[in-house]
Design a protein around this motif. Structure first.
Motif, short mmCIF file in Angstrom:
data_model
loop_
_atom_site.label_atom_id
_atom_site.label_comp_id
_atom_site.label_asym_id
_atom_site.label_seq_id
_atom_site.Cartn_x
_atom_site.Cartn_y
_atom_site.Cartn_z
N LEU A 1 -8.58 25.77 -50.12
CA LEU A 1 -8.46 26.90 -49.01
C LEU A 1 -7.27 26.73 -48.40
O LEU A 1 -7.07 25.88 -47.58
CB LEU A 1 -9.55 27.63 -48.41
N VAL A 2 -6.44 27.44 -48.72
CA VAL A 2 -4.93 27.32 -48.03
C VAL A 2 -4.72 28.49 -47.26
O VAL A 2 -4.55 29.63 -47.75
CB VAL A 2 -3.84 27.06 -48.97
N TYR A 3 -3.81 28.33 -45.93
CA TYR A 3 -3.53 29.56 -45.22
C TYR A 3 -1.96 29.40 -45.42
O TYR A 3 -1.19 28.51 -44.87
CB TYR A 3 -3.86 29.34 -43.79
N ARG A 4 -1.25 30.31 -45.99
CA ARG A 4 0.26 30.37 -46.13
C ARG A 4 0.60 31.86 -46.05
O ARG A 4 0.28 32.84 -46.44
CB ARG A 4 0.49 30.02 -47.84
N ASP A 5 1.82 31.85 -45.23
CA ASP A 5 2.55 33.21 -44.83
C ASP A 5 1.42 34.18 -44.67
O ASP A 5 1.53 35.44 -44.81
CB ASP A 5 3.38 33.60 -46.16
N GLY A 6 0.62 34.03 -43.44
CA GLY A 6 -0.40 34.96 -43.15
C GLY A 6 -1.24 35.32 -44.17
O GLY A 6 -2.22 36.37 -43.81
N ARG A 7 -1.59 34.71 -45.23
CA ARG A 7 -2.64 34.98 -46.22
C ARG A 7 -3.47 33.70 -46.61
O ARG A 7 -2.92 32.74 -46.42
CB ARG A 7 -2.02 35.60 -47.43
N MET A 8 -4.58 33.92 -46.71
CA MET A 8 -5.52 33.05 -47.17
C MET A 8 -5.75 33.03 -48.69
O MET A 8 -5.99 33.77 -49.62
CB MET A 8 -7.00 33.15 -46.69
N LEU A 9 -5.35 31.71 -49.33
CA LEU A 9 -5.17 31.60 -50.82
C LEU A 9 -6.35 30.38 -51.14
O LEU A 9 -6.47 29.52 -50.43
CB LEU A 9 -3.84 31.08 -51.37
N LEU A 10 -7.21 30.96 -52.13
CA LEU A 10 -8.30 29.93 -52.63
C LEU A 10 -7.66 29.54 -53.94
O LEU A 10 -7.56 30.27 -55.08
CB LEU A 10 -9.52 30.67 -52.77
N MET A 11 -7.32 28.15 -54.13
CA MET A 11 -7.01 27.44 -55.27
C MET A 11 -8.10 26.76 -56.01
O MET A 11 -8.82 25.94 -55.14
CB MET A 11 -5.56 26.45 -55.01
N ILE A 12 -8.21 27.06 -57.39
CA ILE A 12 -9.30 26.67 -58.08
C ILE A 12 -8.54 25.86 -59.18
O ILE A 12 -7.92 26.25 -59.83
CB ILE A 12 -10.32 27.71 -58.54
N ALA A 13 -9.29 24.68 -59.34
CA ALA A 13 -8.85 23.86 -60.39
C ALA A 13 -10.02 23.28 -61.41
O ALA A 13 -11.32 23.11 -60.96
CB ALA A 13 -8.10 22.46 -59.97
N LYS A 14 -9.89 23.61 -62.67
CA LYS A 14 -11.16 23.23 -63.69
C LYS A 14 -10.55 22.17 -64.48
O LYS A 14 -9.52 22.55 -65.52
CB LYS A 14 -11.66 24.40 -64.26
N ARG A 15 -11.20 21.31 -65.14
CA ARG A 15 -10.78 20.23 -66.12
C ARG A 15 -11.34 20.95 -67.39
O ARG A 15 -12.66 21.05 -67.47
CB ARG A 15 -11.22 18.93 -65.81
N ILE A 16 -10.49 21.07 -68.55
CA ILE A 16 -11.10 21.51 -69.80
C ILE A 16 -10.79 20.30 -70.62
O ILE A 16 -9.88 19.69 -70.65
CB ILE A 16 -10.09 22.77 -70.12
N PRO A 17 -11.98 19.81 -71.30
CA PRO A 17 -11.79 18.71 -72.12
C PRO A 17 -10.87 18.88 -73.54
O PRO A 17 -10.83 20.08 -73.94
CB PRO A 17 -13.05 18.32 -72.60
N LYS A 18 -10.11 18.00 -73.99
CA LYS A 18 -9.46 18.29 -75.26
C LYS A 18 -10.28 18.42 -76.37
O LYS A 18 -11.42 17.80 -76.49
CB LYS A 18 -8.40 16.91 -75.61
N PRO A 19 -9.94 19.31 -77.28
CA PRO A 19 -10.79 19.70 -78.46
C PRO A 19 -10.78 18.41 -79.24
O PRO A 19 -10.00 17.86 -79.66
CB PRO A 19 -10.24 20.86 -79.11
N ALA A 20 -11.95 18.53 -80.11
CA ALA A 20 -12.14 17.15 -81.10
C ALA A 20 -11.03 17.43 -82.10
O ALA A 20 -11.00 18.52 -82.54
CB ALA A 20 -13.53 17.05 -81.51
N LYS A 21 -10.70 16.23 -82.67
CA LYS A 21 -9.90 16.10 -83.90
C LYS A 21 -10.63 16.55 -85.12
O LYS A 21 -11.72 15.80 -85.17
CB LYS A 21 -8.80 14.97 -83.86
N TYR A 22 -9.87 17.06 -86.14
CA TYR A 22 -10.83 17.10 -87.21
C TYR A 22 -9.58 17.28 -88.33
O TYR A 22 -8.69 17.58 -88.23
CB TYR A 22 -11.74 18.64 -87.36
N PRO A 23 -9.91 16.82 -89.65
CA PRO A 23 -9.13 16.88 -90.77
C PRO A 23 -9.04 18.13 -91.12
O PRO A 23 -9.89 19.12 -91.27
CB PRO A 23 -9.87 15.83 -91.60
N PRO A 24 -7.90 18.32 -91.82
CA PRO A 24 -7.64 19.87 -92.17
C PRO A 24 -8.54 20.19 -93.55
O PRO A 24 -8.53 19.22 -94.38
CB PRO A 24 -6.23 19.88 -92.61
#
Length: 86
Positions: free
Chosen positions: A2-25
């Motif tokens: 949660l960040v207070y910037r320029d008179g506004r409150m901003l909520l920053m959310i980060a999510k880790r997404i795993p790499k997709p599994a490799k597969y042969p074509p």
């Protein structure tokens, strides 16, 4: 975070997404689009599809010639303009 910037409150959310599994074509398909035909295929087969571009181009040229010849104000009977009898 949660960040207070320029008179506004901003909520920053980060999510880790795993790499997709490799597969042969499963296979390869080639597509080639030309003016006269479309070619589809791979090592097992090939298919050619003809495109009627010559006929379409011929009709386009004919339409343009008609517009040159009859596209001025003298011939407006079919467009709902002035009648040629007046």
């Amino acid at each position: 975070m949660l960040v207070y910037r320029d008179g506004r409150m901003l909520l920053m959310i980060a999510k880790r997404i795993p790499k997709p599994a490799k597969y042969p074509p499963r296979g390869v398909l080639a597509v080639d689009i030309n003016e006269r035909q479309i070619v589809l295929g791979n090592t097992a087969f090939e298919e050619r599809i003809e495109i009627p571009i010559d006929r379409a181009l011929h009709y386009k040229i004919l339409a343009e010639e008609l517009m040159k010849r009859y596209g001025f104000g003298k011939y407006r009977t079919w467009t709902g303009g002035e009648s040629w009898k007046e």
